[in-house]
Design an enzyme around this catalytic site. Sequence first.
Site, PDB file in Angstrom:
ATOM      1  N   LYS A  42       0.998  -1.458   0.472  1.00 32.15           N
ATOM      2  CA  LYS A  42      -0.294   0.021  -0.291  1.00 32.15           C
ATOM      3  C   LYS A  42       0.634   1.180  -0.376  1.00 32.15           C
ATOM      4  O   LYS A  42       0.973   1.363   0.970  1.00 32.15           O
ATOM      5  CB  LYS A  42      -0.602  -0.093   0.988  1.00 32.15           C
ATOM      6  CG  LYS A  42      -2.071   1.190   1.256  1.00 32.15           C
ATOM      7  CD  LYS A  42      -1.473   2.200   2.329  1.00 32.15           C
ATOM      8  CE  LYS A  42      -2.680   3.370   1.741  1.00 32.15           C
ATOM      9  NZ  LYS A  42      -2.347   4.171   2.075  1.00 32.15           N
TER      10      LYS A  42
ATOM     11  N   GLU B  31      -1.281   7.428  -0.493  1.00 33.72           N
ATOM     12  CA  GLU B  31      -2.134   7.736  -1.452  1.00 33.72           C
ATOM     13  C   GLU B  31      -1.614   9.261  -1.767  1.00 33.72           C
ATOM     14  O   GLU B  31      -2.243   9.479  -3.505  1.00 33.72           O
ATOM     15  CB  GLU B  31      -3.331   7.581  -0.345  1.00 33.72           C
ATOM     16  CG  GLU B  31      -3.226   9.201  -0.198  1.00 33.72           C
ATOM     17  CD  GLU B  31      -3.525   9.286   1.635  1.00 33.72           C
ATOM     18  OE1 GLU B  31      -2.390   8.365   1.883  1.00 33.72           O
ATOM     19  OE2 GLU B  31      -3.148  10.117   2.508  1.00 33.72           O
TER      20      GLU B  31
ATOM     21  N   GLU C 290       4.056   7.677  16.058  1.00 35.51           N
ATOM     22  CA  GLU C 290       2.930   7.998  15.549  1.00 35.51           C
ATOM     23  C   GLU C 290       1.679   6.637  15.365  1.00 35.51           C
ATOM     24  O   GLU C 290       1.600   5.502  16.007  1.00 35.51           O
ATOM     25  CB  GLU C 290       1.481   9.308  15.571  1.00 35.51           C
ATOM     26  CG  GLU C 290       0.573   9.049  16.484  1.00 35.51           C
ATOM     27  CD  GLU C 290       0.063  10.424  16.121  1.00 35.51           C
ATOM     28  OE1 GLU C 290       0.365  11.384  15.175  1.00 35.51           O
ATOM     29  OE2 GLU C 290      -1.367  10.528  16.311  1.00 35.51           O
TER      30      GLU C 290
ATOM     31  N   GLY D 144       3.533   4.511  13.275  1.00 34.60           N
ATOM     32  CA  GLY D 144       4.200   2.918  13.496  1.00 34.60           C
ATOM     33  C   GLY D 144       3.841   2.042  15.501  1.00 34.60           C
ATOM     34  O   GLY D 144       3.842   0.644  15.406  1.00 34.60           O
TER      35      GLY D 144
ATOM     36  N   GLU E  77      10.694   1.191  10.027  1.00 31.89           N
ATOM     37  CA  GLU E  77      10.549   2.711  10.396  1.00 31.89           C
ATOM     38  C   GLU E  77      10.840   3.532  10.202  1.00 31.89           C
ATOM     39  O   GLU E  77       9.646   3.999   9.882  1.00 31.89           O
ATOM     40  CB  GLU E  77      11.701   2.494   8.332  1.00 31.89           C
ATOM     41  CG  GLU E  77      13.255   3.023   8.368  1.00 31.89           C
ATOM     42  CD  GLU E  77      12.967   4.281   7.969  1.00 31.89           C
ATOM     43  OE1 GLU E  77      12.687   5.005   9.623  1.00 31.89           O
ATOM     44  OE2 GLU E  77      13.149   4.330   7.169  1.00 31.89           O
TER      45      GLU E  77
ATOM     46  N   CYS F 280      13.576  10.581   6.821  1.00 29.53           N
ATOM     47  CA  CYS F 280      13.763   9.966   8.019  1.00 29.53           C
ATOM     48  C   CYS F 280      14.988  10.345   8.488  1.00 29.53           C
ATOM     49  O   CYS F 280      15.267  10.457   9.677  1.00 29.53           O
ATOM     50  CB  CYS F 280      12.708   8.986   8.212  1.00 29.53           C
ATOM     51  SG  CYS F 280      14.195   7.538   7.017  1.00 29.53           S
TER      52      CYS F 280
ATOM     53  N   GLU G 171      10.071  15.517  14.798  1.00 29.60           N
ATOM     54  CA  GLU G 171      10.515  15.229  13.877  1.00 29.60           C
ATOM     55  C   GLU G 171       9.095  16.297  12.573  1.00 29.60           C
ATOM     56  O   GLU G 171       8.005  16.347  12.591  1.00 29.60           O
ATOM     57  CB  GLU G 171       9.644  14.061  12.727  1.00 29.60           C
ATOM     58  CG  GLU G 171       9.962  14.087  11.673  1.00 29.60           C
ATOM     59  CD  GLU G 171      10.093  12.203  11.237  1.00 29.60           C
ATOM     60  OE1 GLU G 171       9.041  11.834  11.133  1.00 29.60           O
ATOM     61  OE2 GLU G 171      11.223  11.568  10.822  1.00 29.60           O
TER      62      GLU G 171
HETATM   63  P1  NDP Z   1       1.793   7.885   8.579  1.00 26.54           P
HETATM   64  O1  NDP Z   1       3.174   7.682   9.092  1.00 26.54           O
HETATM   65  O2  NDP Z   1       0.479   8.660   9.436  1.00 26.54           O
HETATM   66  O3  NDP Z   1       1.184   6.652   7.686  1.00 26.54           O
HETATM   67  C1  NDP Z   1       0.164   7.308   6.534  1.00 26.54           C
HETATM   68  C2  NDP Z   1      -0.200   5.398   6.055  1.00 26.54           C
HETATM   69  O4  NDP Z   1       0.063   4.617   7.083  1.00 26.54           O
HETATM   70  C3  NDP Z   1      -1.131   5.497   5.569  1.00 26.54           C
HETATM   71  O5  NDP Z   1      -0.694   4.791   4.187  1.00 26.54           O
HETATM   72  C4  NDP Z   1      -2.068   5.171   6.340  1.00 26.54           C
HETATM   73  O6  NDP Z   1      -2.884   4.495   5.211  1.00 26.54           O
HETATM   74  C5  NDP Z   1      -1.589   3.349   7.227  1.00 26.54           C
HETATM   75  N1  NDP Z   1      -1.561   3.874   8.564  1.00 26.54           N
HETATM   76  C6  NDP Z   1      -2.564   4.784   9.338  1.00 26.54           C
HETATM   77  N2  NDP Z   1      -3.194   3.638  10.328  1.00 26.54           N
HETATM   78  C7  NDP Z   1      -2.706   2.474  10.382  1.00 26.54           C
HETATM   79  C8  NDP Z   1      -2.912   1.286  10.713  1.00 26.54           C
HETATM   80  N3  NDP Z   1      -3.339   1.606  12.302  1.00 26.54           N
HETATM   81  N4  NDP Z   1      -2.015   0.200  10.403  1.00 26.54           N
HETATM   82  C9  NDP Z   1      -1.757   0.181   9.577  1.00 26.54           C
HETATM   83  N5  NDP Z   1      -1.351   1.534   8.728  1.00 26.54           N
HETATM   84  C10 NDP Z   1      -1.947   2.078   8.575  1.00 26.54           C
HETATM   85  O7  NDP Z   1       2.316   9.927   6.998  1.00 26.54           O
HETATM   86  P2  NDP Z   1       2.202  10.664   6.958  1.00 26.54           P
HETATM   87  O8  NDP Z   1       1.976  10.789   5.548  1.00 26.54           O
HETATM   88  O9  NDP Z   1       0.318  10.950   7.849  1.00 26.54           O
HETATM   89  O10 NDP Z   1       2.788  11.651   7.960  1.00 26.54           O
HETATM   90  C11 NDP Z   1       3.201  12.307   9.168  1.00 26.54           C
HETATM   91  C12 NDP Z   1       3.921  12.184   9.553  1.00 26.54           C
HETATM   92  O11 NDP Z   1       4.792  11.458   9.622  1.00 26.54           O
HETATM   93  C13 NDP Z   1       4.595  13.308   8.826  1.00 26.54           C
HETATM   94  O12 NDP Z   1       4.693  14.739   9.532  1.00 26.54           O
HETATM   95  C14 NDP Z   1       6.125  13.081   9.246  1.00 26.54           C
HETATM   96  O13 NDP Z   1       7.315  13.462  10.392  1.00 26.54           O
HETATM   97  C15 NDP Z   1       6.307  11.312   9.680  1.00 26.54           C
HETATM   98  N6  NDP Z   1       6.545  10.905   8.480  1.00 26.54           N
HETATM   99  C16 NDP Z   1       7.588   9.697   8.415  1.00 26.54           C
HETATM  100  C17 NDP Z   1       8.160   8.599   7.390  1.00 26.54           C
HETATM  101  C18 NDP Z   1       9.497   8.315   7.704  1.00 26.54           C
HETATM  102  O14 NDP Z   1      10.073   7.667   6.443  1.00 26.54           O
HETATM  103  N7  NDP Z   1       9.592   7.849   8.617  1.00 26.54           N
HETATM  104  C19 NDP Z   1       8.342   9.032   6.094  1.00 26.54           C
HETATM  105  C20 NDP Z   1       6.756   9.518   6.076  1.00 26.54           C
HETATM  106  C21 NDP Z   1       5.909  10.589   6.748  1.00 26.54           C
HETATM  107  P3  NDP Z   1      -4.967   4.665   5.383  1.00 26.54           P
HETATM  108  O15 NDP Z   1      -4.385   5.750   4.551  1.00 26.54           O
HETATM  109  O16 NDP Z   1      -5.342   3.388   4.922  1.00 26.54           O
HETATM  110  O17 NDP Z   1      -4.834   4.239   7.106  1.00 26.54           O
END
Ligand code: NDP
Length: 504
Positions: free
Chosen positions: A184, A187, A239, A241, A258, A292, A390
Amino acid sequence: MTVTLTDIAISDNRLILDGQEVDSVSGETFERTSPAHDVVVARYAKGGADDVARGVTAARRAFDAGPWPRRAGVERSRVLRRVADLIRRDRDQLARIEALESGKPITQAYDEVDASAELWDYAATLARHSYGDAHNDLGPDVLAMVVNEPLGVVSIITPWNFPLLIVSQKLPFALAVGCTAVVKPSELTPGTTVHLARLIIEAGADEGVVNVVTGSGGVGSAMSAHPDVDMISFTGSTEVGRKVAAAGGQLLKRIELELGGKNPQIICADSDLDAAADAVVFGVYFNAGECCNSGSRVLVQRSIADDFVAEVVNRARRVPVGDPLDPATKVGAIVSDEQLAVIERYVSEGRSGDAELLLGGDRLASDNGRFYQPTVFANVRPEMSIAREEIFGPVLSVLTFETLDEAVGIANSTMYGLSAGIWTRDINAALSASRALRAGTVWVNRWMDGYPELPFGGYNASGEGRELGRQAIGSFTQTKTIQLQVGDRTTRWVPAAHHLGGLS
Ligand code: NDP
C-alpha cells in the site's frame, strides 16, 4: 532529459491484484495533483478493506500453493535482476512520476530511481544466499540442519517521501527469500509503486506474488489487521508505527518499523568545517527536509558556533528552491497542504520560544505551489519542540555544546534514534561518540550515505528491526531446526529431551 508540464498526460491506474489490473470493489477513484503545479497528474482506483482482502487472498495462494517460494533461489534472483534492468529502462518515466507526485527535484528523483535499481540488484544477489547452517558435531548419530524459510505474506506500507526507494528497501528482500506481498503506497505518491508492480509482472514474477492496493483511510489498518498476513513492514511516523505494532502485536505477526528521526550532527571545533557546513546544508534541505534521515538538529561546539552558523546561513541562502522539473532546483515543493501546515506550526513554535530565526521562516511566494523557504533557527534549547520533534520540512535547529559528553547527552535526549553524525579530526573522540550515540547509523565525517550492503533502522522510537544488508534475509524468514537420526541410536537422551518428550 528536461521535462516540462506540457509533456504530462494524466495516467489512469487500477489496482494490481493476482497479476491483473482491476477496478476496486467500490469502483471509486481518486486523483493526485502535483503539489508544485496544482495540476492533476494521475488517477487511481480507490481501494478499501475488500480490496485488501482480495490482495491478501491472492498473496496467500501464491505463497501456500504457488511456485514462487518453491523456485530455486537462482530463479527468483533472475526475476529480481530483470526488475532492476526494467527500472533502469523506465528511468525517465519513473523519475518524472516521482518528481510530479512528491514535489521533489527531478535530479533527486533520478538519483532515487538509480538507487532503487541498485537495491533490486543487491536483493537478486541475496536470493542466492539464503542458506542456513548444518551441525555435524552434536554426536555420531545425529545431523542437524537449521534452515531459513520464507515467512509468508508480507503487508508493506510505504510513505510519500521516497516512494520508490522505500518500497525497494522492503519488497525485493521479501521476494528474494520467497515471500509474497500486498503493498500500500501513500495515496499522495502511488505512481512509481504501481509502475513497479507492472515491471515485476513483466519480469516474470508469478501471479499473486505482488499485489498493490491504492487508496487511503482504512487500507493500511486493514492490512495490519488481516489474519492471513504474517508480517507487517511499515515506514512512516512513530505515531502510526505504534498503531501498526498494536494491531500486529495482538495477532502476533512479525513487525518491522522504520519510523521517524530527529537526527543530530555534532560539529566539533577541530573538524573540517567546510565539509561539515556542506553536509549540514545538504542534510537538512535534501528532499525539502522530508526525510527520516534529515540532519535537522545540529550541535555546534560553542567556540566556533557563531562563525559556523553564519557560514551555514550563507550557504542555505543560496540553495535554489523552485519547480521540481527544473534541473537546477535543489529544494522542490512540500508534498501537501497538511505537511505545509505541520511545518508552519513548528516554525511558529520556534518563533514563540527563545530561538533566533536567522533565515526563512515562511512560505515562498508562488502562484500555485507549496514551497517553503530554507529555514535556520539558532540558540535552540534541547527542550524546545523544534529540537525534539520530527518536522519533516526544510527547518534546521542549531544548538551548542561545550564538551563532547554534553553533546552526546543532548544528542541522545529525544525519543528517536535513527541516525547521528559526528565531525571531528580526533579519532578517539569519533570512536567514543560513535559508541555512545544511541542511533541505528552513525556517520563520522560524512552524512546520509547509504549502501544496500549496510543494515538500516532505528533505536528507540525510530523503529524496530533492520532493513538491507545480509540481515534482510533474517527479517523475512523464520528459522526451522531439523534433526536427523543417523544410523542406530548411540547417544542417551539429553536432559532437554526429557522436558520435551517426558522420556525416562
Ligand atoms: P503516517 O505515518 O500517518 O502514515 C500514513 C500511512 O499509514 C497511510 O498509508 C495509512 O493508510 C497508514 N496507516 C494508518 N493507520 C494504520 C494502521 N493502524 N495500520 C497500518 N497502516 C496504517 O504518514 P503521514 O503521511 O500522515 O505523515 C505524517 C508524519 O509522518 C509526517 O509529518 C512525518 O513526520 C512522518 N513521516 C515519516 C516518514 C519516515 O520516513 N519515517 C515518512 C513519511 C512521514 P490509510 O490511509 O489507508 O489508513
